[in-house]
Write a protein that holds these residues in place. Structure first.
Motif, PDB file in Angstrom:
ATOM      1  N   ASN A   1     -72.653  17.059 -47.506  1.00  0.00           N
ATOM      2  CA  ASN A   1     -71.627  17.551 -46.576  1.00  0.00           C
ATOM      3  C   ASN A   1     -71.318  16.596 -45.409  1.00  0.00           C
ATOM      4  O   ASN A   1     -70.922  17.031 -44.337  1.00  0.00           O
ATOM      5  N   PHE A   2     -71.523  15.314 -45.622  1.00  0.00           N
ATOM      6  CA  PHE A   2     -71.099  14.338 -44.619  1.00  0.00           C
ATOM      7  C   PHE A   2     -69.605  14.053 -44.783  1.00  0.00           C
ATOM      8  O   PHE A   2     -68.933  13.678 -43.841  1.00  0.00           O
ATOM      9  N   LEU A   3     -69.141  14.229 -46.010  1.00  0.00           N
ATOM     10  CA  LEU A   3     -67.763  13.903 -46.349  1.00  0.00           C
ATOM     11  C   LEU A   3     -67.099  15.145 -46.935  1.00  0.00           C
ATOM     12  O   LEU A   3     -67.534  15.655 -47.955  1.00  0.00           O
ATOM     13  N   ASN A   4     -66.064  15.631 -46.243  1.00  0.00           N
ATOM     14  CA  ASN A   4     -65.365  16.831 -46.690  1.00  0.00           C
ATOM     15  C   ASN A   4     -63.902  16.645 -46.312  1.00  0.00           C
ATOM     16  O   ASN A   4     -63.551  16.646 -45.136  1.00  0.00           O
ATOM     17  N   GLU A   5     -63.061  16.464 -47.315  1.00  0.00           N
ATOM     18  CA  GLU A   5     -61.665  16.130 -47.060  1.00  0.00           C
ATOM     19  C   GLU A   5     -60.896  17.273 -46.389  1.00  0.00           C
ATOM     20  O   GLU A   5     -60.034  17.029 -45.559  1.00  0.00           O
ATOM     21  N   GLU A   6     -61.191  18.503 -46.745  1.00  0.00           N
ATOM     22  CA  GLU A   6     -60.493  19.629 -46.124  1.00  0.00           C
ATOM     23  C   GLU A   6     -60.849  19.708 -44.641  1.00  0.00           C
ATOM     24  O   GLU A   6     -59.981  19.884 -43.789  1.00  0.00           O
ATOM     25  N   ARG A   7     -62.135  19.534 -44.337  1.00  0.00           N
ATOM     26  CA  ARG A   7     -62.590  19.552 -42.940  1.00  0.00           C
ATOM     27  C   ARG A   7     -61.955  18.398 -42.160  1.00  0.00           C
ATOM     28  O   ARG A   7     -61.527  18.563 -41.017  1.00  0.00           O
TER      29      ARG A   7
END
Length: 157
Positions: free
Chosen positions: A55-61
């Motif tokens: 969860n370091f990379l989350n496009e929606e966030r």
């Protein structure tokens, strides 16, 4: 000759974890960072999967944070926000989710404030030139053209 810094897979993972933890990032920025670190494609894939799983990379966030920040701070309109997110190769669904988070009432209020603030700084005696300058400014900021023309016609009679 300049010696390139090389990274082990673990060192690169840690470096990218810090990179993503510092600020929300999109996949394109992370890929570019890995290329700049001279990582091989297979290692890049492993690291990106690791970042997504942890969860370091989350496009929606990322898209939501980007829209929130640019709208609140730079007062960008929806058209500019969508354009900038497309440049970052964000998925259409994530763009729509982020854009829909903008409260319509606040959106129109922001347009009003921005238009009035800009109008107060324009030192143009010719009514049409003044209107054109206001319209150009708002369109550049990415506000929808029908809203811009309505606002300009309401403020400059």
């Amino acid at each position: 000759m300049i010696k390139k810094q090389t990274y082990t897979l673990e060192e690169a993972k840690r470096k990218l974890e810090h990179f993503c933890a510092y600020q929300e990032r999109c996949h394109k920025e992370v890929s570019q960072k890995l290329q700049d670190m001279h990582m091989i494609p297979k290692a890049m894939d492993i690291i990106i999967v690791h970042l997504i799983e942890h969860n370091f990379l989350n496009e929606e966030r990322f898209a939501k944070a980007f829209v929130r920040g640019k709208f609140n701070i730079k007062k960008w309109g929806k058209r500019r926000l969508i354009l900038e997110l497309r440049k970052k190769d964000i998925a259409k669904a994530n763009i729509n989710t982020a854009i829909n988070e903008i409260n319509d009432e606040i959106y129109y209020k922001t347009l009003d404030e921005l238009a009035e603030k800009r109008l107060s700084t324009l030192n143009e005696s010719n009514r049409l030139k003044k209107k054109k300058k206001l319209i150009d400014y708002l369109l550049y900021r990415g506000w929808e053209s029908h809203l811009v023309y309505e606002k300009a016609n309401a403020l400059i009679k």
